[in-house]
Design a protein around this motif. Structure first.
Motif, mmCIF file in Angstrom:
data_model
loop_
_atom_site.group_PDB
_atom_site.id
_atom_site.type_symbol
_atom_site.label_atom_id
_atom_site.label_comp_id
_atom_site.label_asym_id
_atom_site.label_seq_id
_atom_site.Cartn_x
_atom_site.Cartn_y
_atom_site.Cartn_z
ATOM 1 N N GLY A 1 83.811 85.178 109.506
ATOM 2 C CA GLY A 1 84.650 84.630 108.452
ATOM 3 C C GLY A 1 85.595 85.674 107.895
ATOM 4 O O GLY A 1 86.740 85.360 107.537
ATOM 5 N N ALA A 2 85.138 86.917 107.814
ATOM 6 C CA ALA A 2 86.006 88.007 107.356
ATOM 7 C C ALA A 2 87.155 88.236 108.339
ATOM 8 O O ALA A 2 88.290 88.523 107.924
ATOM 9 C CB ALA A 2 85.193 89.291 107.181
ATOM 10 N N GLU A 3 86.873 88.095 109.612
ATOM 11 C CA GLU A 3 87.929 88.258 110.620
ATOM 12 C C GLU A 3 88.950 87.131 110.515
ATOM 13 O O GLU A 3 90.167 87.367 110.576
ATOM 14 C CB GLU A 3 87.307 88.300 112.014
ATOM 15 C CG GLU A 3 86.367 89.477 112.232
ATOM 16 C CD GLU A 3 85.556 89.343 113.504
ATOM 17 O OE1 GLU A 3 85.720 88.332 114.225
ATOM 18 O OE2 GLU A 3 84.729 90.243 113.768
ATOM 19 N N ALA A 4 88.467 85.901 110.357
ATOM 20 C CA ALA A 4 89.364 84.750 110.259
ATOM 21 C C ALA A 4 90.224 84.835 109.002
ATOM 22 O O ALA A 4 91.441 84.599 109.041
ATOM 23 C CB ALA A 4 88.556 83.453 110.260
ATOM 24 N N GLU B 1 95.903 99.934 103.091
ATOM 25 C CA GLU B 1 94.666 99.542 102.413
ATOM 26 C C GLU B 1 94.226 98.180 102.948
ATOM 27 O O GLU B 1 95.031 97.416 103.478
ATOM 28 C CB GLU B 1 94.834 99.480 100.897
ATOM 29 C CG GLU B 1 93.500 99.321 100.160
ATOM 30 C CD GLU B 1 93.615 99.432 98.655
ATOM 31 O OE1 GLU B 1 92.569 99.613 98.003
ATOM 32 O OE2 GLU B 1 94.741 99.326 98.115
ATOM 33 N N CYS B 2 92.939 97.893 102.799
ATOM 34 C CA CYS B 2 92.421 96.572 103.145
ATOM 35 C C CYS B 2 91.291 96.232 102.196
ATOM 36 O O CYS B 2 90.833 97.067 101.422
ATOM 37 C CB CYS B 2 91.949 96.530 104.603
ATOM 38 S SG CYS B 2 90.648 97.715 104.973
ATOM 39 N N PHE B 3 90.848 94.997 102.229
ATOM 40 C CA PHE B 3 89.766 94.544 101.368
ATOM 41 C C PHE B 3 88.409 94.874 101.983
ATOM 42 O O PHE B 3 88.283 95.145 103.180
ATOM 43 C CB PHE B 3 89.851 93.034 101.148
ATOM 44 C CG PHE B 3 91.015 92.608 100.307
ATOM 45 C CD1 PHE B 3 91.091 92.962 98.975
ATOM 46 C CD2 PHE B 3 92.033 91.837 100.850
ATOM 47 C CE1 PHE B 3 92.160 92.567 98.195
ATOM 48 C CE2 PHE B 3 93.102 91.434 100.083
ATOM 49 C CZ PHE B 3 93.169 91.798 98.745
ATOM 50 N N GLU B 4 87.394 94.796 101.136
ATOM 51 C CA GLU B 4 86.006 94.983 101.543
ATOM 52 C C GLU B 4 85.206 93.775 101.050
ATOM 53 O O GLU B 4 85.306 93.400 99.883
ATOM 54 C CB GLU B 4 85.458 96.273 100.921
ATOM 55 C CG GLU B 4 83.991 96.552 101.208
ATOM 56 C CD GLU B 4 83.463 97.695 100.349
ATOM 57 O OE1 GLU B 4 82.793 98.580 100.891
ATOM 58 O OE2 GLU B 4 83.716 97.681 99.121
ATOM 59 N N VAL C 1 75.654 95.447 102.686
ATOM 60 C CA VAL C 1 76.275 95.298 104.001
ATOM 61 C C VAL C 1 77.739 94.973 103.743
ATOM 62 O O VAL C 1 78.047 94.139 102.885
ATOM 63 C CB VAL C 1 75.616 94.167 104.809
ATOM 64 C CG1 VAL C 1 76.384 93.894 106.100
ATOM 65 C CG2 VAL C 1 74.171 94.514 105.108
ATOM 66 N N GLY C 2 78.649 95.627 104.459
ATOM 67 C CA GLY C 2 80.057 95.414 104.175
ATOM 68 C C GLY C 2 80.912 95.259 105.411
ATOM 69 O O GLY C 2 80.592 95.790 106.483
ATOM 70 N N PHE C 3 82.009 94.510 105.249
ATOM 71 C CA PHE C 3 83.008 94.335 106.303
ATOM 72 C C PHE C 3 84.386 94.596 105.710
ATOM 73 O O PHE C 3 84.652 94.232 104.561
ATOM 74 C CB PHE C 3 82.978 92.900 106.861
ATOM 75 C CG PHE C 3 81.611 92.411 107.228
ATOM 76 C CD1 PHE C 3 80.916 93.006 108.269
ATOM 77 C CD2 PHE C 3 81.012 91.383 106.530
ATOM 78 C CE1 PHE C 3 79.643 92.563 108.610
ATOM 79 C CE2 PHE C 3 79.752 90.926 106.850
ATOM 80 C CZ PHE C 3 79.054 91.528 107.908
ATOM 81 N N LEU C 4 85.251 95.225 106.478
ATOM 82 C CA LEU C 4 86.639 95.389 106.053
ATOM 83 C C LEU C 4 87.447 94.192 106.558
ATOM 84 O O LEU C 4 87.204 93.666 107.642
ATOM 85 C CB LEU C 4 87.231 96.690 106.587
ATOM 86 C CG LEU C 4 86.585 97.984 106.081
ATOM 87 C CD1 LEU C 4 87.454 99.176 106.446
ATOM 88 C CD2 LEU C 4 86.311 97.963 104.587
ATOM 89 N N THR C 5 88.420 93.782 105.772
ATOM 90 C CA THR C 5 89.194 92.584 106.077
ATOM 91 C C THR C 5 90.517 92.642 105.330
ATOM 92 O O THR C 5 90.635 93.333 104.317
ATOM 93 C CB THR C 5 88.408 91.316 105.655
ATOM 94 O OG1 THR C 5 89.158 90.145 105.956
ATOM 95 C CG2 THR C 5 88.094 91.322 104.171
ATOM 96 N N GLY C 6 91.511 91.919 105.798
ATOM 97 C CA GLY C 6 92.733 91.742 105.028
ATOM 98 C C GLY C 6 93.655 92.941 104.982
ATOM 99 O O GLY C 6 93.634 93.691 104.009
ATOM 100 N N PRO C 7 94.508 93.134 105.994
ATOM 101 C CA PRO C 7 95.424 94.281 106.000
ATOM 102 C C PRO C 7 96.536 94.126 104.966
ATOM 103 O O PRO C 7 97.212 93.107 104.916
ATOM 104 C CB PRO C 7 95.994 94.265 107.423
ATOM 105 C CG PRO C 7 95.926 92.823 107.832
ATOM 106 C CD PRO C 7 94.692 92.275 107.180
#
Length: 377
Positions: free
Chosen positions: A275-278, A250-253, A153-159
């Motif tokens: 938490g990924a959003e914050a 790019e962003c983090f995963e 399961v993955g979320f993108l985060t961190g622009p």
């Protein structure tokens, strides 16, 4: 005449029980399980600011989980190498991890569309907007879970801001200088630079500077002034070419093992997601301070020649992007190649055409105001 009836002891107890029951029913149903500890590895060297960003995510999750969930952060190589993280999380060797989707480019090139995309996004905030509000997350799940059967399961985060063209012994002044250059990059940027004639080598962050120092590669990019400085790039090369279309967005995963994630109660799943959003917001603020300071420090104290990539090189990159995208969209060797790649590209183009049109028309130029206030000082 009404009779004054006083409740007996049984009546008082019954009334108290009813009231207590009402209170219990009104209390939110929050699970009270024991602390769940998850091993969470980054793909970054411990001294890199990227590992610090991973720690920022972990710290937020641990604080919000209230002792019921704990992520234990490990640096790249603690369990597996950086490029093996996804396999380790999918297999359950690790419970989760922090990296970039472009690192899984070797499995399917569409992974890079969730990391180092073509330069049709104006910035990485627009990429995150597409992922969460433009259908990108559903396409990500289609690629990861439905098509490739990866158990994560993955979320993108961190622009991330635009990445530099990189570090070179000699400055890149013409597009033909790229031909034959042994150059480090990852993701779709590897196809792009190969299209321009470079001999591309993909290396994890901790291996780049030693390779550049030994002459194994002629030039390299990693990501940003803070990472590049602490990894030692200024010690082995002095020409830092900034501005490039090879990785403008790019962003983090953030990854978790799917069975482990699915077994968590809903409120802890939400903690991992939010938490990924914050952490994403916090990172976008922190990097403003750190990246700007480190760029100035390298130029002022380490003798680094910071110069923009010339326009002819940028134009050549855009022309090469056209050829790379056309070729990859037309690759019908399997259902997981061209058709899905094109489906994702079409979704991104639709989003970027609308969002780019809005911001380019709506936002006043920061160049004009910056020059007004600061160019004269």
């Amino acid at each position: 005449m009404e009779q004054d009836v006083k409740p007996g002891r049984r009546g008082l107890l019954a009334g108290a029980a009813a009231a207590t029951g009402a209170v219990v029913l009104a209390t939110p149903q929050v699970s009270r399980a024991q602390t769940v500890a998850l091993r969470f590895q980054s793909t970054w060297p411990q001294r890199d600011i990227f590992h610090e960003f991973a720690q920022d995510y972990v710290s937020r999750v641990n604080a919000m989980a209230g002792g019921r969930l704990r992520l234990d952060l490990l640096a790249a190589g603690a369990v597996v190498g950086a490029f093996q993280l996804q396999d380790a999380v999918s297999a359950g060797t690790l419970d989760g991890g922090h990296g970039v989707a472009a690192y899984w480019f070797g499995k399917n090139k569409a992974f890079s569309l969730f990391g180092t995309t073509p330069p049709w996004f104006g910035d990485a905030h627009q990429l995150l907007g597409w992922f969460y509000y433009g259908g990108g997350e559903a396409l990500y799940r289609e690629l990861v879970n439905d098509t490739l059967r990866v158990n994560t399961v993955g979320f993108l985060t961190g622009p991330m801001p635009t990445q530099p063209l990189g570090w070179f012994k000699n400055p890149i002044e013409r597009a033909d200088q790229v031909r034959g250059l042994k150059y480090r990059t990852v993701g779709l940027a590897a196809d792009l630079m190969a299209e321009m004639g470079a001999a591309v080598v993909s290396l994890p962050g901790g291996e780049i500077v030693p390779a550049l120092e030994r002459g194994v590669i002629d030039g390299a990019e990693f990501n940003n002034p803070s990472s590049d400085r602490v990894l030692g790039f200024p010690d082995v090369a002095k020409n830092y070419m900034i501005q490039s279309y090879h990785q403008p967005v790019e962003c983090f995963e953030v990854l978790f093992n799917k069975p482990k994630y699915d077994a968590l109660p809903a409120e802890l799943q939400a903690t991992l997601r939010h938490g990924a959003e914050a952490a994403s917001a916090d990172m976008s603020w922190k990097l403003q301070d750190r990246y700007s300071r480190d760029l100035l420090a390298m130029a002022q104290t380490q003798g680094v020649n910071v110069r923009p990539t010339p326009r002819p090189v940028l134009d050549a990159q855009l022309a090469a992007w056209d050829r790379v995208i056309t070729r990859l969209e037309a690759d019908n060797s399997s259902p997981v190649n061209g058709p899905l790649f094109k489906k994702i590209c079409d979704s991104q183009r639709d989003w970027c055409r609308r969002i780019g049109n809005f911001f380019l028309r709506y936002e006043v130029s920061p160049v004009v105001s910056y020059n007004h206030f600061f160019a004269r000082t």
